[in-house]
Design a protein around this motif. Structure first.
Motif, PDB file in Angstrom:
ATOM      1  N   ASP A   1      40.132  51.472  50.233  1.00  0.00           N
ATOM      2  CA  ASP A   1      38.907  52.218  49.802  1.00  0.00           C
ATOM      3  C   ASP A   1      38.744  52.013  48.282  1.00  0.00           C
ATOM      4  OD1 ASP A   1      38.504  53.328  52.326  1.00  0.00           O
ATOM      5  OD2 ASP A   1      39.382  55.048  51.886  1.00  0.00           O
ATOM      6  N   THR A   2      39.740  52.158  47.424  1.00  0.00           N
ATOM      7  CA  THR A   2      39.871  51.798  45.974  1.00  0.00           C
ATOM      8  C   THR A   2      39.188  50.602  45.509  1.00  0.00           C
ATOM      9  OG1 THR A   2      41.624  53.367  45.754  1.00  0.00           O
ATOM     10  CG2 THR A   2      41.333  52.000  43.796  1.00  0.00           C
ATOM     11  N   LEU A   3      39.936  49.418  46.387  1.00  0.00           N
ATOM     12  CA  LEU A   3      39.237  48.150  45.978  1.00  0.00           C
ATOM     13  C   LEU A   3      37.915  48.122  46.239  1.00  0.00           C
ATOM     14  CD1 LEU A   3      42.508  46.215  47.016  1.00  0.00           C
ATOM     15  CD2 LEU A   3      41.576  46.610  44.676  1.00  0.00           C
ATOM     16  N   VAL A   4      37.504  48.729  47.577  1.00  0.00           N
ATOM     17  CA  VAL A   4      36.055  48.390  47.872  1.00  0.00           C
ATOM     18  C   VAL A   4      35.148  49.179  46.954  1.00  0.00           C
ATOM     19  CG1 VAL A   4      34.326  48.811  49.796  1.00  0.00           C
ATOM     20  CG2 VAL A   4      36.667  48.162  50.479  1.00  0.00           C
ATOM     21  N   GLY A   5      35.558  50.229  46.575  1.00  0.00           N
ATOM     22  CA  GLY A   5      34.481  50.826  45.617  1.00  0.00           C
ATOM     23  C   GLY A   5      34.741  50.199  44.208  1.00  0.00           C
ATOM     24  N   CYS A   6      35.701  49.867  43.859  1.00  0.00           N
ATOM     25  CA  CYS A   6      35.671  49.137  42.574  1.00  0.00           C
ATOM     26  C   CYS A   6      34.941  47.870  42.831  1.00  0.00           C
ATOM     27  CB  CYS A   6      36.954  48.518  42.018  1.00  0.00           C
ATOM     28  SG  CYS A   6      38.128  50.043  41.541  1.00  0.00           S
ATOM     29  N   LEU A   7      34.941  47.046  43.420  1.00  0.00           N
ATOM     30  CA  LEU A   7      34.290  45.736  43.591  1.00  0.00           C
ATOM     31  C   LEU A   7      32.684  46.051  43.888  1.00  0.00           C
ATOM     32  CD1 LEU A   7      33.469  44.375  46.725  1.00  0.00           C
ATOM     33  CD2 LEU A   7      35.851  44.425  46.793  1.00  0.00           C
ATOM     34  N   THR A   8      32.470  46.979  44.827  1.00  0.00           N
ATOM     35  CA  THR A   8      30.747  47.220  45.065  1.00  0.00           C
ATOM     36  C   THR A   8      30.319  47.883  43.751  1.00  0.00           C
ATOM     37  OG1 THR A   8      31.491  49.408  46.036  1.00  0.00           O
ATOM     38  CG2 THR A   8      31.293  47.310  47.344  1.00  0.00           C
ATOM     39  N   GLU A   9      31.071  48.940  43.075  1.00  0.00           N
ATOM     40  CA  GLU A   9      30.436  49.422  41.973  1.00  0.00           C
ATOM     41  C   GLU A   9      30.161  48.411  40.839  1.00  0.00           C
ATOM     42  OE1 GLU A   9      33.030  52.602  40.647  1.00  0.00           O
ATOM     43  OE2 GLU A   9      32.867  53.513  42.487  1.00  0.00           O
ATOM     44  N   ALA A  10      30.895  47.370  40.776  1.00  0.00           N
ATOM     45  CA  ALA A  10      30.901  46.466  39.737  1.00  0.00           C
ATOM     46  C   ALA A  10      29.690  45.312  40.107  1.00  0.00           C
ATOM     47  CB  ALA A  10      32.065  45.536  39.557  1.00  0.00           C
ATOM     48  N   GLY A  11      29.157  45.548  41.327  1.00  0.00           N
ATOM     49  CA  GLY A  11      28.028  44.634  41.563  1.00  0.00           C
ATOM     50  C   GLY A  11      28.424  43.322  42.511  1.00  0.00           C
ATOM     51  N   HIS A  12      29.613  43.397  42.948  1.00  0.00           N
ATOM     52  CA  HIS A  12      30.091  42.300  43.862  1.00  0.00           C
ATOM     53  C   HIS A  12      29.721  42.969  45.413  1.00  0.00           C
ATOM     54  CE1 HIS A  12      31.851  40.013  40.698  1.00  0.00           C
ATOM     55  NE2 HIS A  12      32.558  41.040  40.423  1.00  0.00           N
TER      56      HIS A  12
ATOM     57  N   ASP B   1      40.829  47.104  37.209  1.00  0.00           N
ATOM     58  CA  ASP B   1      40.380  47.541  35.837  1.00  0.00           C
ATOM     59  C   ASP B   1      40.575  46.525  34.810  1.00  0.00           C
ATOM     60  OD1 ASP B   1      38.755  49.708  37.056  1.00  0.00           O
ATOM     61  OD2 ASP B   1      40.384  51.052  36.442  1.00  0.00           O
ATOM     62  N   GLU B   2      42.102  46.250  34.780  1.00  0.00           N
ATOM     63  CA  GLU B   2      42.509  45.612  33.534  1.00  0.00           C
ATOM     64  C   GLU B   2      42.522  44.211  33.974  1.00  0.00           C
ATOM     65  OE1 GLU B   2      45.142  47.564  30.997  1.00  0.00           O
ATOM     66  OE2 GLU B   2      44.913  49.440  32.351  1.00  0.00           O
ATOM     67  N   ILE B   3      42.445  43.510  34.841  1.00  0.00           N
ATOM     68  CA  ILE B   3      42.510  42.056  35.221  1.00  0.00           C
ATOM     69  C   ILE B   3      41.043  41.633  35.858  1.00  0.00           C
ATOM     70  CG2 ILE B   3      43.598  40.206  36.059  1.00  0.00           C
ATOM     71  CD1 ILE B   3      46.070  41.802  35.786  1.00  0.00           C
ATOM     72  N   LEU B   4      41.090  41.778  37.083  1.00  0.00           N
ATOM     73  CA  LEU B   4      39.988  41.593  38.002  1.00  0.00           C
ATOM     74  C   LEU B   4      38.551  41.744  37.760  1.00  0.00           C
ATOM     75  CD1 LEU B   4      41.864  41.841  41.354  1.00  0.00           C
ATOM     76  CD2 LEU B   4      41.714  39.973  40.019  1.00  0.00           C
ATOM     77  N   SER B   5      38.350  42.926  36.953  1.00  0.00           N
ATOM     78  CA  SER B   5      37.005  43.334  36.653  1.00  0.00           C
ATOM     79  C   SER B   5      36.355  42.066  35.510  1.00  0.00           C
ATOM     80  CB  SER B   5      36.711  44.706  36.247  1.00  0.00           C
ATOM     81  OG  SER B   5      37.447  44.923  35.057  1.00  0.00           O
TER      82      SER B   5
END
Length: 180
Positions: free
Chosen positions: A33-44, A150-154
């Motif tokens: 859930d954390t990863l899905v939230g991060c990537l979709t919030e970023a626009g991916h 937050d610190e690498i993939l984004s």
């Protein structure tokens, strides 16, 4: 230092998420859930999401299937990167890689060390490329997933990131397969 060049367009990637766990389901997959939230919030775009048990062959087969899928640009797995007997995600990833991105694990360990001290030595986060698809393996905790994002993939999955990023070299990942 790195920065985002706002004059460039954001290019959304299609990212699949795989949680490796013998005990989790979609209803309690906090790391996924954390990863899905991060990537979709970023626009991916979330290309696919699965949960698989800690079985090396099954994990490698899913990674290969996503690498063959033109609708998947990158895969992030969570879980199975530790040292116990059932932790086989790293081995499954390496079964699939054409090239390993060694610095990913080093940078992840540096980030983790700042937060959890010497306990960071137990993580085997890794990354690589296969069939033009990026593959990233993160530990199974939501905090580790958030740190990795937050610190690498984004940044590395953002075309606007300077001085360089993974997105800008995507068209060249399979140049060795082109006829000369």
């Amino acid at each position: 230092m790195s920065r985002i060049d706002e004059s460039l367009p954001f290019i959304p990637l299609r990212i699949a998420v795989l949680t490796v766990s013998d005990t989790r389901g979609l209803e309690d997959d906090r790391s996924g859930d954390t990863l899905v939230g991060c990537l979709t919030e970023a626009g991916h775009v979330l290309a696919d999401r699965r949960i698989l048990p800690d079985e090396r062959e099954a994990i490698a087969a899913q990674l290969r299937a996503w690498c063959e899928d033109p609708q998947v640009d990158a895969v992030i797995t969570t879980g199975g990167t530790g040292l116990t007997g059932r932790d086989v995600t790293v081995e499954a990833h390496r079964d699939v890689y054409e090239k390993e991105i060694e610095a990913f694990g080093v940078i992840f360990a540096m980030i983790s060390f700042r937060k959890i001290g010497t306990s960071a030595v137990q993580s085997r986060a890794c990354a690589g490329v296969a069939r033009g698809t990026y593959l990233f393996a993160l530990p199974g905790s939501p905090g580790a997933c958030r740190d990795g994002w937050d610190e690498i993939l984004s940044l590395q999955l953002d075309y606007r990131h300077r001085p360089c990023n993974f997105v800008e070299i995507m068209p060249r990942l399979e140049e060795h397969l082109r006829r000369k």
